[in-house]
Structures are given as structure tokens and as C-alpha cells.
Design a protein around this motif. Sequence first.
Motif, PDB file in Angstrom:
ATOM      1  N   ASP A   1      12.432   9.120  -0.877  1.00 56.82           N
ATOM      2  CA  ASP A   1      11.365   8.110  -0.856  1.00 56.82           C
ATOM      3  C   ASP A   1      11.855   6.804  -0.238  1.00 56.82           C
ATOM      4  OD1 ASP A   1       9.456   9.752  -1.961  1.00 56.82           O
ATOM      5  OD2 ASP A   1       9.797   9.080  -4.022  1.00 56.82           O
TER       6      ASP A   1
ATOM      7  N   PRO B   1       4.986   1.988  -4.512  1.00 58.07           N
ATOM      8  CA  PRO B   1       4.439   1.794  -5.860  1.00 58.07           C
ATOM      9  C   PRO B   1       5.080   0.606  -6.573  1.00 58.07           C
ATOM     10  CG  PRO B   1       5.029   4.096  -5.479  1.00 58.07           C
ATOM     11  CD  PRO B   1       5.593   3.311  -4.340  1.00 58.07           C
ATOM     12  N   GLY B   2       4.248  -0.238  -7.179  1.00 58.48           N
ATOM     13  CA  GLY B   2       4.762  -1.365  -7.950  1.00 58.48           C
ATOM     14  C   GLY B   2       5.137  -2.574  -7.133  1.00 58.48           C
TER      15      GLY B   2
ATOM     16  N   ASN C   1       0.791  -1.223   0.000  1.00 55.52           N
ATOM     17  CA  ASN C   1       0.000   0.000   0.000  1.00 55.52           C
ATOM     18  C   ASN C   1       0.829   1.281   0.000  1.00 55.52           C
ATOM     19  OD1 ASN C   1      -2.687  -1.135   0.068  1.00 55.52           O
ATOM     20  ND2 ASN C   1      -2.223  -1.812   2.147  1.00 55.52           N
TER      21      ASN C   1
ATOM     22  N   TYR D   1      13.771   5.125  -7.640  1.00 58.45           N
ATOM     23  CA  TYR D   1      13.314   5.694  -6.377  1.00 58.45           C
ATOM     24  C   TYR D   1      14.265   6.823  -5.986  1.00 58.45           C
ATOM     25  CZ  TYR D   1      10.593   1.400  -5.937  1.00 58.45           C
ATOM     26  OH  TYR D   1       9.711   0.360  -6.146  1.00 58.45           O
TER      27      TYR D   1
END
Length: 535
Positions: free
Chosen positions: A302, A109-110, A106, A298
Amino acid sequence: MIHHHLLLILSLFFAMALLFMLSQRLKISYPIFLVIGGLAISFIPGMPQLNVDPELVFLIFLPPLLFEAAWHSSWNQLWKWKRSILSLGFGLVLVTSLAIAYFSVNIIPGFTLALGFLLGGIISPPDAVAATSVLKGMAVPKRGLTILEGESLVNDAASLTVFRFAVAAILTNEFVIQKAAVDFLESAVMGVFVGLMIAHLLYWILRYWVHASSITTPITLIAPYLMYIVAEEFHWSGVLAVVSGGLFLSFRSSDFLNYHTRLQTQEVWTTVGFLLNGFVFILIGLELPVIIAGLEGYSMSDAIKYALIITGLVIIIRIVLVYASTFIPRIVSKRIRESEKSPGLKLPFIIGWAGMRGVVSLASALAIPLTLDDKLTAFPHRNLILFITFVVILVTLVFQGLTLPFFIKWLKVEEVDEYIPEEEQVEEIRVELGKCAIDYLDTNYAVEMQQYETIHRIKEQIERSVNASTATLGEEDKKQALSTIRGLNRKILLELISLRRDVLAKMRRESSFDDSVLRLIESSLDLEEARLRKG
């Protein structure tokens, strides 16, 4: 080319020794200091990158480290607290893996569920070496130390099983929960079977075939690799094979180790364990810049955000589950309430806060394949998983490791079980051994004690528990008699050592004292026998 790598590795071992000595002076747990030191070394200009082959990580590091941990574990204490150990060893790993899997999907991403399970399996097991290193010399109840050490033996197997199934699911795009559960049970049971079978074979060889002390120690060094490789060859749990085999050989070690081999084996394994553990911890610091450089897709902010959030989640989950596994069974079962004293609220927090990650997490992360089965496609999100793992290890080691002594002193956790302090156990054992030795002298050497003063002084030394010097005849014409008495004196002392060893073996079978205390007394007898035989 090979001599450059060898020089680098030897230089790291030397740096590791210096960092260890510095950590002792600063009174900081050496795993914490080695990680920080490795990170500092990695920023030295011109420092070459140390690339570790993922396929060799498990094989080189895990078997001996697991075997050493099993060898020094107390089977009686592990069995006494088996409920807590199993609930944390298996339950905590599975719940943590599930929570990390669904949470990471959640926020990253990915990320897929299989990748989440993989990450959860990697970062779920705490490291016993780091915890016991921090807790050394601290006033922590015996129950807490036993649970932490026993948990590390079980959760390694559970986490590596999750890791194996998650990797297989990612490589094949298939994952069936029923098949995974059956495979897990088969892997665990057959892994224990392989470990015990090989341990029995080695026990038989060491006890009845090997008569040269120089062979015993090398066989114990080969044993964990043999157990691990054979089990893994059949796709069973090599970890449980090593743990079960190590526990068995440790429990029966008095049958095939004499004073010389026991001292030799103990020193060799202490050195091997320190070198391997230390190298892995310093490798954590060395590899972090390499992993950062390999982050693709990334931003650094992040990646740090994901890592810190997951680290916080791992810490919270462990504390919550430690309290749940401690008190829910007590609420449900009257038998548990009657058989176990309540640990209170302080000890579960210490156990929860001591969940520092280390060797197994690093080995698992580095063992992630570089590519998928086609050998062309890069393993998805590999560097991000490595980065998150390294941050979890760093934060839990440094932050929790440095604050754990503060919490122990602040909370003042008291011993809740009926436990005799080790110092009192040592004195009680010595008194018992002394009484047996005196009875033995009175029965077998009553005449000699009356005839020779030096022989009588053996009994006096035992009764007073002091090192009284033996009298010498001193006269030139009595040198031959002095030699005879010295030989008899030495013979009696060796017989008394053998007698005390038999009493210790009986105490071990009856589980009347802690194994760690019995090993301490046994070690002192080994040193005493070594002095007598060399003298």
C-alpha cells in the motif's frame, strides 16, 4: 559515544568521495549515484542507523546551500526571466501542494487536508543541484538553465512556507486562509528585509574594516547562518533572507574581495557545498530502510502504491504547469509575445522533466516534528509522509535523472534567444581587455617600451595573445639592470590586471555579458595575479 558517531560521519564522507569519483568515471550524475550508493551502504550487515535530529536539519544544511546557490546566480539573468521564474517558483508550488492535498485525502485512509498540504509542500520544490549536475555539458538553451536555477531559489521559500503553515495547522488544529496569506506576505517581505540589512552590514564590515584575508572567508561562512537565524527568530522567512542577502553580497563581491580572498572563498565554498549536498544525497539512501522499518498501520504494498501514484502525479502536474506558464501569458499578453521569443514545445518539456527532487524535500521531511504539542502524541502519519517523500526523491532523481540526457539528445533543443556562446563571449572580452591594456601601455609606458625590450614584449604578448618569453640580458655585468627591468615588468603587469578588472566591473554594471563568463575571466586574472605576487 561521540567518537563512534564522528567515525561514522567521516566514513560516510570518505565513501561519498569514492562514489563521486566512480560517478565521474561512469559519467552518471553524482546525486543519482550517491543516493543509490547510500541505499547500498545501508544494507551492509552491522551498519549502524544514522538518526538525524529534525530540528537541526534546516539549520545545518539549508542556509549554506541556499547561500551558495544565490552567490553563483546571475542577477541579470534572473531579472530577465523573472516572469517564468516567479510563476514556477510560487505558482507551481502552490498548485502542486493543492493538488497533492486533495488527491492524497481521497486515496490514503485517515489522511487529512492539512497532512496533504504538508506532503505537497515537501515534495513540490525541484532540486537545482541535481538538475544542473545532470545537465552539465549538455546542449541546453541558456533560458532553460536560468529558469531552473532561479526557480530553485524561489520555490524553496514557497514550499517551506507551505510546510510551516501546514505543520502549524496540524499542531494547533487551526487554519485560516486569510491569516495564512497575510502571514506569508509578512514572512516573505520581512525575510528579504532582514537578509538585505545583514548583507549591507557585512558588506560595510568586509569593505572598510576587514584587512586580513584570512577573516573574509570565515565571515562569508557565518553570513548565511546569521541571516537565517535572525529571520527565523522573528518567525520570518529565513530562506528568503539567505537568498536575498546572498544575491546582494555576490553582486558587490568585487568591492571587498581581492584576488587572494576570491580564490580562497571560491575553493572553500565549493568544498562546503559539495560536502553538504553530497551528505544529504547519501543520507537519502541511508534513511530509506529506517523509514520502511517505521511504517505502522500500512502494508508495504500500500505504501509503495501511494508513493508511486503521487510521484506520477507530481511529474505530470509539473510538465502541464510548465507548458501553461509558458504559453498562457503569451496568449493573453501581446507585450510578452513581442518581448520574448517563443521557446517552442521542446524546451518546456525539458524544464518540466528536469523537476528532480532532492535536498530541500529531504530536509523538510526529516524536520517534521516527532510529536504533537503535548509531547506525547506521535505526529500522525509521519513515517508514511517520509516514505512517500523518499520514493518521490528516488524516482525523480534516478528515473528522470537518467532519462533526461536521452530526451535532450533526442529532441535536439536549439537556442531560441539571441545568445552569444560562452566561448565567443570569452574571446570578445579578452579582445576588449587587450585593447584597453595596449592603450594603457601606449599612454603610460611609451618611453619604457622603447628603452627596454622586455617591457615592449608585454605589448607584443597582448597583441598576439600568446605567452611570449621575456628576453634576458644574459651578461654578468648587467644583473642589476635585469633586476630593475623585472621589477618594472611585474609592476606593469599588475597594473594591467587592475585595469582589466575595472573594465570587467564596467561590463558587469552594463550587463553586456553573462555573469558566469565574467566570473571565469575574473578567476583567470586572480590566478595570474597570484602567480605574479608569489613570483
